[in-house]
Design a protein around this motif. Structure first.
Motif, PDB file in Angstrom:
ATOM      1  N   GLU A  97      -7.479   4.373  -2.101  1.00  0.00           N
ATOM      2  CA  GLU A  97      -7.434   3.759  -0.769  1.00  0.00           C
ATOM      3  C   GLU A  97      -6.917   2.321  -0.846  1.00  0.00           C
ATOM      4  OE1 GLU A  97      -9.919   5.739  -1.784  1.00  0.00           O
ATOM      5  OE2 GLU A  97      -9.636   7.360  -0.328  1.00  0.00           O
ATOM      6  N   CYS A 152      -3.165   2.574  -1.240  1.00  0.00           N
ATOM      7  CA  CYS A 152      -2.538   2.997   0.013  1.00  0.00           C
ATOM      8  C   CYS A 152      -2.473   1.843   1.009  1.00  0.00           C
ATOM      9  CB  CYS A 152      -3.297   4.177   0.606  1.00  0.00           C
ATOM     10  SG  CYS A 152      -3.079   5.700  -0.354  1.00  0.00           S
ATOM     11  N   THR A 153      -3.515   1.055   1.066  1.00  0.00           N
ATOM     12  CA  THR A 153      -3.519  -0.108   1.958  1.00  0.00           C
ATOM     13  C   THR A 153      -2.491  -1.130   1.501  1.00  0.00           C
ATOM     14  OG1 THR A 153      -5.861   0.212   2.445  1.00  0.00           O
ATOM     15  CG2 THR A 153      -4.944  -1.957   2.916  1.00  0.00           C
ATOM     16  N   GLU A 179       1.012   0.301   1.990  1.00  0.00           N
ATOM     17  CA  GLU A 179       1.203   0.814   3.343  1.00  0.00           C
ATOM     18  C   GLU A 179       1.720   2.252   3.339  1.00  0.00           C
ATOM     19  OE1 GLU A 179       3.665  -2.041   5.348  1.00  0.00           O
ATOM     20  OE2 GLU A 179       2.143  -3.607   5.227  1.00  0.00           O
ATOM     21  N   ILE A 180       0.994   3.109   2.612  1.00  0.00           N
ATOM     22  CA  ILE A 180       1.323   4.533   2.556  1.00  0.00           C
ATOM     23  C   ILE A 180       0.096   5.333   2.963  1.00  0.00           C
ATOM     24  CG2 ILE A 180       3.110   4.312   0.787  1.00  0.00           C
ATOM     25  CD1 ILE A 180       0.986   5.259  -1.257  1.00  0.00           C
ATOM     26  N   GLU A 181       0.325   6.579   3.301  1.00  0.00           N
ATOM     27  CA  GLU A 181      -0.762   7.473   3.686  1.00  0.00           C
ATOM     28  C   GLU A 181      -1.370   8.108   2.439  1.00  0.00           C
ATOM     29  OE1 GLU A 181      -1.855   8.035   6.813  1.00  0.00           O
ATOM     30  OE2 GLU A 181      -0.421   6.544   7.545  1.00  0.00           O
ATOM     31  N   SER A 203      -2.252  11.063   2.277  1.00  0.00           N
ATOM     32  CA  SER A 203      -1.632  12.390   2.176  1.00  0.00           C
ATOM     33  C   SER A 203      -0.379  12.360   1.294  1.00  0.00           C
ATOM     34  CB  SER A 203      -1.284  12.931   3.562  1.00  0.00           C
ATOM     35  OG  SER A 203      -0.359  12.084   4.209  1.00  0.00           O
TER      36      SER A 203
END
Length: 100
Positions: free
Chosen positions: A10, A13-14, A17-19, A21
């Motif tokens: 997480e 991803c933050t 800036e990606i999901e 998924s």
């Protein structure tokens, strides 16, 4: 055995800036390694550079995860061929030196 540094998915991803998924799809294709500890998922720190390359390919070139898989397989093949070529050149040089 040295302790492996793990980075929370997480957090990555933050930062990038990606999901989540997207990371899951890379994992399902076998492109990245994920460790799960008490239902929390992590990526080994030494694998983050590969993940960064995949993110850049995805964002800059708009390549989907399956395309990234193809690209990384081709890069691995190129590296293997370079290694084989270097080994062959070294054997040829030794052979030429022995037969002078």
């Amino acid at each position: 055995m040295a302790q492996q540094e793990l980075i929370l998915i997480e957090t990555l991803c933050t930062h990038y800036e990606i999901e989540v998924s997207f990371v899951d799809s890379l994992y399902s294709l076998g492109l990245i390694e994920i460790h799960t500890i008490e239902q929390t998922r992590f990526i080994p720190e030494e694998k983050v550079a590969d993940l960064e390359k995949m993110i850049r390919i995805h964002q800059d070139l708009e390549v989907n995860p399956e395309g990234i898989d193809v690209i990384f397989n081709l890069l691995r093949k190129i590296n293997n061929l370079r290694s084989e070529l270097a080994d062959t050149k070294n054997r040829l040089i030794r052979y030429e030196l022995e037969n002078q």
